[in-house]
Design a protein around this motif. Structure first.
Motif, PDB file in Angstrom:
ATOM      1  N   LYS A 176      48.188  24.676  26.277  1.00 45.22           N
ATOM      2  CA  LYS A 176      47.942  26.097  26.510  1.00 45.22           C
ATOM      3  C   LYS A 176      46.870  26.296  27.573  1.00 45.22           C
ATOM      4  N   ASN A 177      45.803  25.489  27.490  1.00 42.67           N
ATOM      5  CA  ASN A 177      44.723  25.570  28.473  1.00 42.67           C
ATOM      6  C   ASN A 177      45.225  25.201  29.861  1.00 42.67           C
ATOM      7  N   HIS A 178      46.062  24.195  29.923  1.00 44.88           N
ATOM      8  CA  HIS A 178      46.617  23.774  31.204  1.00 44.88           C
ATOM      9  C   HIS A 178      47.462  24.895  31.817  1.00 44.88           C
ATOM     10  N   ALA A 179      48.224  25.577  30.968  1.00 45.72           N
ATOM     11  CA  ALA A 179      49.041  26.692  31.474  1.00 45.72           C
ATOM     12  C   ALA A 179      48.151  27.820  31.996  1.00 45.72           C
ATOM     13  N   LYS A 180      47.077  28.111  31.268  1.00 51.33           N
ATOM     14  CA  LYS A 180      46.157  29.156  31.722  1.00 51.33           C
ATOM     15  C   LYS A 180      45.491  28.780  33.034  1.00 51.33           C
ATOM     16  N   GLN A 181      45.140  27.509  33.175  1.00 46.14           N
ATOM     17  CA  GLN A 181      44.528  27.060  34.431  1.00 46.14           C
ATOM     18  C   GLN A 181      45.494  27.212  35.601  1.00 46.14           C
ATOM     19  N   GLN A 182      46.743  26.917  35.366  1.00 49.26           N
ATOM     20  CA  GLN A 182      47.732  27.094  36.423  1.00 49.26           C
ATOM     21  C   GLN A 182      47.852  28.561  36.827  1.00 49.26           C
ATOM     22  N   VAL A 183      47.832  29.450  35.797  1.00 48.07           N
ATOM     23  CA  VAL A 183      47.904  30.893  36.105  1.00 48.07           C
ATOM     24  C   VAL A 183      46.678  31.320  36.894  1.00 48.07           C
ATOM     25  N   ILE A 184      45.497  30.825  36.495  1.00 48.99           N
ATOM     26  CA  ILE A 184      44.260  31.178  37.203  1.00 48.99           C
ATOM     27  C   ILE A 184      44.307  30.682  38.634  1.00 48.99           C
ATOM     28  N   MET A 185      44.782  29.442  38.836  1.00 48.54           N
ATOM     29  CA  MET A 185      44.873  28.902  40.176  1.00 48.54           C
ATOM     30  C   MET A 185      45.827  29.745  41.037  1.00 48.54           C
ATOM     31  N   ALA A 186      46.929  30.136  40.441  1.00 47.26           N
ATOM     32  CA  ALA A 186      47.895  30.947  41.206  1.00 47.26           C
ATOM     33  C   ALA A 186      47.285  32.289  41.593  1.00 47.26           C
ATOM     34  N   LEU A 187      46.592  32.921  40.649  1.00 48.29           N
ATOM     35  CA  LEU A 187      45.953  34.206  40.947  1.00 48.29           C
ATOM     36  C   LEU A 187      44.855  34.047  41.982  1.00 48.29           C
ATOM     37  N   THR A 188      44.101  32.953  41.893  1.00 49.80           N
ATOM     38  CA  THR A 188      43.033  32.698  42.867  1.00 49.80           C
ATOM     39  C   THR A 188      43.599  32.521  44.269  1.00 49.80           C
ATOM     40  N   GLU A 189      44.671  31.730  44.382  1.00 50.10           N
ATOM     41  CA  GLU A 189      45.308  31.540  45.686  1.00 50.10           C
ATOM     42  C   GLU A 189      45.843  32.863  46.234  1.00 50.10           C
ATOM     43  N   HIS A 190      46.395  33.676  45.344  1.00 52.49           N
ATOM     44  CA  HIS A 190      46.916  34.966  45.783  1.00 52.49           C
ATOM     45  C   HIS A 190      45.797  35.866  46.297  1.00 52.49           C
ATOM     46  N   MET A 191      44.668  35.899  45.562  1.00 52.33           N
ATOM     47  CA  MET A 191      43.527  36.713  45.995  1.00 52.33           C
ATOM     48  C   MET A 191      42.955  36.183  47.301  1.00 52.33           C
ATOM     49  N   ALA A 192      42.885  34.841  47.447  1.00 52.25           N
ATOM     50  CA  ALA A 192      42.369  34.267  48.691  1.00 52.25           C
ATOM     51  C   ALA A 192      43.260  34.641  49.869  1.00 52.25           C
ATOM     52  N   ARG A 193      44.560  34.617  49.659  1.00 54.97           N
ATOM     53  CA  ARG A 193      45.478  34.997  50.738  1.00 54.97           C
ATOM     54  C   ARG A 193      45.284  36.465  51.116  1.00 54.97           C
ATOM     55  N   GLU A 194      45.091  37.305  50.101  1.00 53.47           N
ATOM     56  CA  GLU A 194      44.915  38.725  50.398  1.00 53.47           C
ATOM     57  C   GLU A 194      43.593  38.978  51.127  1.00 53.47           C
ATOM     58  N   LEU A 195      42.511  38.275  50.709  1.00 48.09           N
ATOM     59  CA  LEU A 195      41.208  38.471  51.354  1.00 48.09           C
ATOM     60  C   LEU A 195      41.180  37.881  52.758  1.00 48.09           C
ATOM     61  N   SER A 196      41.915  36.799  52.998  1.00 46.44           N
ATOM     62  CA  SER A 196      41.909  36.147  54.310  1.00 46.44           C
ATOM     63  C   SER A 196      42.836  36.820  55.313  1.00 46.44           C
ATOM     64  N   ASP A 197      43.609  37.801  54.864  1.00 44.91           N
ATOM     65  CA  ASP A 197      44.550  38.471  55.775  1.00 44.91           C
ATOM     66  C   ASP A 197      43.845  39.651  56.427  1.00 44.91           C
ATOM     67  N   PRO A 198      43.429  39.572  57.694  1.00 43.86           N
ATOM     68  CA  PRO A 198      42.692  40.679  58.316  1.00 43.86           C
ATOM     69  C   PRO A 198      43.583  41.831  58.719  1.00 43.86           C
ATOM     70  N   LEU A 199      44.873  41.653  58.609  1.00 45.65           N
ATOM     71  CA  LEU A 199      45.767  42.706  59.067  1.00 45.65           C
ATOM     72  C   LEU A 199      45.984  43.791  58.016  1.00 45.65           C
ATOM     73  N   GLN A 200      45.715  43.435  56.750  1.00 43.81           N
ATOM     74  CA  GLN A 200      45.937  44.419  55.696  1.00 43.81           C
ATOM     75  C   GLN A 200      44.730  45.342  55.609  1.00 43.81           C
ATOM     76  N   GLU A 201      44.961  46.623  55.820  1.00 43.84           N
ATOM     77  CA  GLU A 201      43.867  47.603  55.859  1.00 43.84           C
ATOM     78  C   GLU A 201      43.240  47.795  54.481  1.00 43.84           C
ATOM     79  N   THR A 202      44.095  47.732  53.469  1.00 42.97           N
ATOM     80  CA  THR A 202      43.563  47.960  52.111  1.00 42.97           C
ATOM     81  C   THR A 202      42.589  46.866  51.723  1.00 42.97           C
ATOM     82  N   ASN A 203      42.905  45.602  52.083  1.00 44.37           N
ATOM     83  CA  ASN A 203      42.007  44.497  51.773  1.00 44.37           C
ATOM     84  C   ASN A 203      40.689  44.665  52.500  1.00 44.37           C
ATOM     85  N   THR A 204      40.729  45.125  53.727  1.00 40.69           N
ATOM     86  CA  THR A 204      39.492  45.328  54.490  1.00 40.69           C
ATOM     87  C   THR A 204      38.619  46.377  53.827  1.00 40.69           C
ATOM     88  N   ILE A 205      39.287  47.483  53.399  1.00 36.89           N
ATOM     89  CA  ILE A 205      38.518  48.539  52.706  1.00 36.89           C
ATOM     90  C   ILE A 205      37.913  48.006  51.417  1.00 36.89           C
TER      91      ILE A 205
END
Length: 851
Positions: free
Chosen positions: A354-383
């Motif tokens: 169960k912990n391993h599954a949660k870690q995978q979900v956290i890693m996926a969410l972290t990667e998704h947030m990193a992609r959104e923060l690193s994308d300078p073209l998205q205006e909403t992320n900049t705001i």
């Protein structure tokens, strides 16, 4: 010296401006003087710090603080926050020093009035709410006077328009005489005080360094807290640094684990060695037995050895069976535990998955947030990023505000502490002044009572005076009678007013109908007030403190002494109930049964009780009116007692005893049992019978004691044929009710209920001794009887009467009182028998003579 430049907020109509002023603290008057410059001679104004409060206003800006006096609020601004805190702390300290020095009261004045006043001023300065601030030498002190004034406005704006004459004087002085003055004194504020420098400059610097030590420690603690906070945050590289710092700790943990493992192995090896030792001892024992078998000479000895061996084999067999059984039980327990361990392992495996599954979900969410923060073209992320930065900046500002408010809170706590100490000192001073005023009022009342006594003596001598003098005396007496004690007290400070009625409703000052006795009422009122004022702090307060410390009531010498001194009003009801309950058993519903009996059947004493009710305690407001709520209660108590004790029924005097018990105990049933305690336990038998024989016996006993204790007075009575029993009989029958003033009467009853009738004898003798000299000066039997009618009402000093009764008249044993009663009772019974014989002979003689 406390001096330096501060900016003062001035008001020109609706416009508020800051003006630079040189401030200087005057330690002689606790005033803060302010000038336009340090070279001015005359101040522009002063601020009285002795009654001012200090406050730092953080919302107005950095370095701004206020000094609030009863008349005005001064708003000042220092060049920095450190300078502001230094000014506030120094003003606090110097204000306390001045007020502490001024609050000392002249003790010598109080000794004239026999009052000892002691002050204790709490000067404990251990509560350091705020660490001391290091002295900012660039902004405070004499060195700052030589520096140019900090200008926040133009020179024209700094000129005070409210004080033009002072400005002109300072300007002229600066132009004409500044050089000479500075040449002589060095500073206009010197007065030879500002030149006091320490001999060793290094010592001054060292003191300043010590003063700043607390602040430095505080800053270092803050830096350490900030560093720890930074370390716990999620910055890059923090995990490696933590791992690098904690690796020695992990090494120590591994080494400790190895030590534990080796320790367990050593323990197991020791157990193995013990088992081998036991096996070796068994083999040696077997060897010795075999040797004995081989060396045995006879078959009988060998047979005995074989039998012994058989017994050992049987014993070992039984022990083996027991061990086998225990082994099976341990195997079953081991099986259960292995199954439990297997279940726990499965549960752990599920949790890990169960912990391993949660870690995978956290890693996926972290990667998704990193992609959104690193994308300078998205205006909403900049705001979102900009909003996050703004929130972080706002958080930092809020943290700074929190620190500032913490500092303000610490200062305000210290300010409250200082003000509380000042208030305590002022309260002690006020208390001392009130005590002094009470002594002065007591002395004034004493002098006025003496003045009225002189007028009374002159009133008696008016027929012998010339007409002009007699008219003057009459006018003075008229003025004295028109003067009212209460009106005079309302003009000034009335510390202990003499009210018309006391706590139990008794009139404090009697009303005399005779015109000549009205002066006596005035004298008595003044003496009552004087005694109350003198004894309030010296006697009454310590006595109340002793009674407040008494817990459960138990008979003792200390309690007896306290009761003799008088029971305070708030404790009297409780103590009287305890005294009565010790001597009277209270059958349940006994009083209610008596009331029902009195309602169903009319008692022969009902008519006499109804006649005596309106004549009960006429000087008490609770019984003076026929509609008073205590009248029905008194009727029920007397009727219940008449059915409770048919031998007595009702006797005149019982109504006053029951009335006093009602006033104090406030409960019908408690008053009933108090009356029972007095009649059946305290007073001798037949005291309230139809013949009152025991009451008459006590009068003869009292005359004996009067001859022994006061021989001069008794001789005086015999010379003028005065029968004191005409006065004292009622004292004994009702225990001084309607004879003494209420305060003294209740003190007599306190001791009477606890000790018995000997208290009545003591106080009766003390009353005559109290007025002995006055009685001896009267040489007419009519005047003596007239004086004895009311002289008990003139006794107002209860403490003096108590000392006479319990100290001056000792010894007074109860055994002597009983012996005297027995002797006089026998004499009286003999006299009554002779009287009956004479009466019978007279009746017989009249019968023989015929009609």
């Amino acid at each position: 010296k406390l001096c330096g430049y501060l900016n003062k907020l001035g008001i020109k109509g609706p416009i508020k401006t800051w003006k630079s002023r040189w401030f200087f603290y005057d330690e002689n008057k606790c005033h803060l003087l302010y000038y336009r410059t340090a070279q001015d001679v005359n101040p522009l104004g002063t601020i009285d710090l002795s009654s001012a409060s200090l406050d730092c206003k953080l919302e107005n800006g950095e370095g701004i603080f206020e000094i609030k006096t009863p008349n005005r609020v001064f708003t000042l601004k220092a060049i920095s926050k450190q300078a502001m805190m230094y000014w506030l702390q120094q003003l606090q300290m110097r204000r306390w020093e001045f007020c502490n020095a001024q609050s000392r009261f002249p003790f010598v004045l109080l000794t004239r009035f026999c009052v000892l006043v002691h002050f204790y001023v709490d000067v404990v300065d251990s509560e350091d709410f705020l660490p001391p601030v290091k002295t900012p030498t660039e902004a405070v002190g004499l060195k700052a006077a030589s520096l140019p004034a900090p200008q926040t406005s133009t020179a024209l704006q700094n000129i005070s328009l409210k004080h033009p004459w002072t400005e002109i004087q300072n300007t002229v002085y600066n132009i004409c005489g500044s050089k000479q003055f500075w040449g002589n004194n060095g500073n206009v504020f010197n007065f030879d005080e500002f030149q006091e420098h320490p001999e060793n400059p290094d010592e001054e610097q060292e003191a300043e360094m010590e003063a700043g030590c607390a602040g430095a420690c505080y800053c270092s603690a803050l830096n350490w807290a900030r560093k720890a906070k930074w370390m716990n945050s999620g910055f890059p590289g923090l995990a490696e640094e933590l791992h690098r710092e904690r690796s020695p700790v992990e090494k120590v943990g591994v080494l400790q684990q190895q030590i534990l493992t080796l320790t367990e192995e050593v323990k197991s090896q020791k157990e193995l060695v013990k088992l081998l030792h036991k096996a070796l001892e068994a083999a040696q024992q077997e060897k010795r037995v075999s040797s004995m078998y081989l060396t045995a000479a006879e078959d009988k000895d060998r047979l005995e050895l074989v039998r012994h061996k058989v017994r050992q084999i049987a014993d070992l067999t039984s022990r083996l069976e027991a061990f086998e059984k225990e082994k099976k039980e341990l195997e079953q327990t081991l099986t259960l535990r292995e199954s439990h361990i297997q279940e726990l392992k499965e549960h752990v495996q599920l949790l890990m998955e169960k912990n391993h599954a949660k870690q995978q979900v956290i890693m996926a969410l972290t990667e998704h947030m990193a992609r959104e923060l690193s994308d300078p073209l998205q205006e909403t992320n900049t705001i979102a990023v900009e909003t996050l930065y703004k929130q972080q900046e706002e958080i930092e500002h809020l943290k700074d505000d929190i620190d500032a408010y913490k500092t303000q809170n610490q200062f305000l706590n210290s300010e409250i502490h200082q003000v509380t100490r000042l208030w305590t000192s002022v309260a002690e001073n006020e208390k001392a002044l009130l005590m002094k005023c009470a002594c002065l009022q007591a002395q004034n009342c004493k002098m006025e009572s003496k003045y009225l006594m002189v007028l009374r003596k002159l009133q008696e001598a008016v027929p012998l005076l010339p007409s002009s003098h007699a008219e003057l005396v009459r006018s003075l007496i008229q003025e004295a009678l028109q003067w009212d004690v209460k009106e005079e007290a309302e003009e000034g400070l009335n510390l202990n007013p003499v009210s018309e009625y006391d706590e139990y409703g008794f009139m404090t000052v009697p009303e005399y109908e005779v015109e000549d006795w009205k002066l006596l009422a005035k004298i008595q009122a003044l003496e009552i007030k004087s005694n109350n004022l003198r004894s309030q702090e010296v006697v009454e307060k310590p006595l109340r403190d002793r009674w407040n410390s008494v817990g459960e009531l138990t008979p003792s010498a200390e309690l007896k002494s306290l009761i003799r001194s008088g029971i305070p009003v708030e404790h009297r009801q409780r103590v009287w109930r305890w005294i009565v309950s010790r001597h009277c058993s209270h059958p349940p519903d006994h009083y209610q049964r008596l009331l029902r009996q009195s309602e169903s059947t009319e008692h022969p004493a009902c008519r006499q009780i109804e006649l005596d009710l309106p004549r009960t305690l006429t000087n008490n407001k609770h019984f003076s009116s026929p509609t008073s709520p205590l009248i029905p209660k008194l009727r029920r108590v007397l009727l219940a007692f008449s059915w409770h004790n048919p031998a007595i029924g009702y006797c005149q005097g019982l109504n006053r005893l029951a009335a006093v018990a009602l006033l104090v105990l406030q409960d019908e049933e408690s008053a009933f049992w108090c009356l029972v305690h007095i009649v059946e336990n305290l007073m001798p038998a037949d005291y309230y019978s139809n013949t009152l024989i025991t009451s008459q016996v006590d009068q003869r006993v009292f005359k004996d004691f009067l001859s022994e204790k006061l021989p001069r007075l008794m001789s005086h009575f015999e010379q003028y044929r005065i029968d004191v029993s005409l006065i004292t009989f009622n004292w004994f029958l009702v225990a001084f009710v309607d004879s003494l003033v209420s305060d003294i009467l209740l003190r007599v009853w306190d001791a009477f209920l606890y000790e018995g009738t000997k208290v009545i004898f003591r106080y009766a003798l003390a009353i005559f001794k109290y007025n002995e000299e006055e009685i001896l000066r009267i040489h007419d039997n009519v005047e003596i009887y007239q004086y004895l009618r009311f002289f008990t009402r003139m006794i107002v000093d209860g403490r003096k009467l108590m000392n006479i009764a319990f100290n001056d008249l000792n010894p007074f044993p109860m055994k002597l009182l009983r012996n005297r009663r027995t002797m006089h009772r026998e004499e009286m019974e003999t006299e009554l028998c002779e009287l009956e014989q004479i009466k019978a002979a007279y009746v017989k003689e009249r019968a023989e003579q015929g009609p």
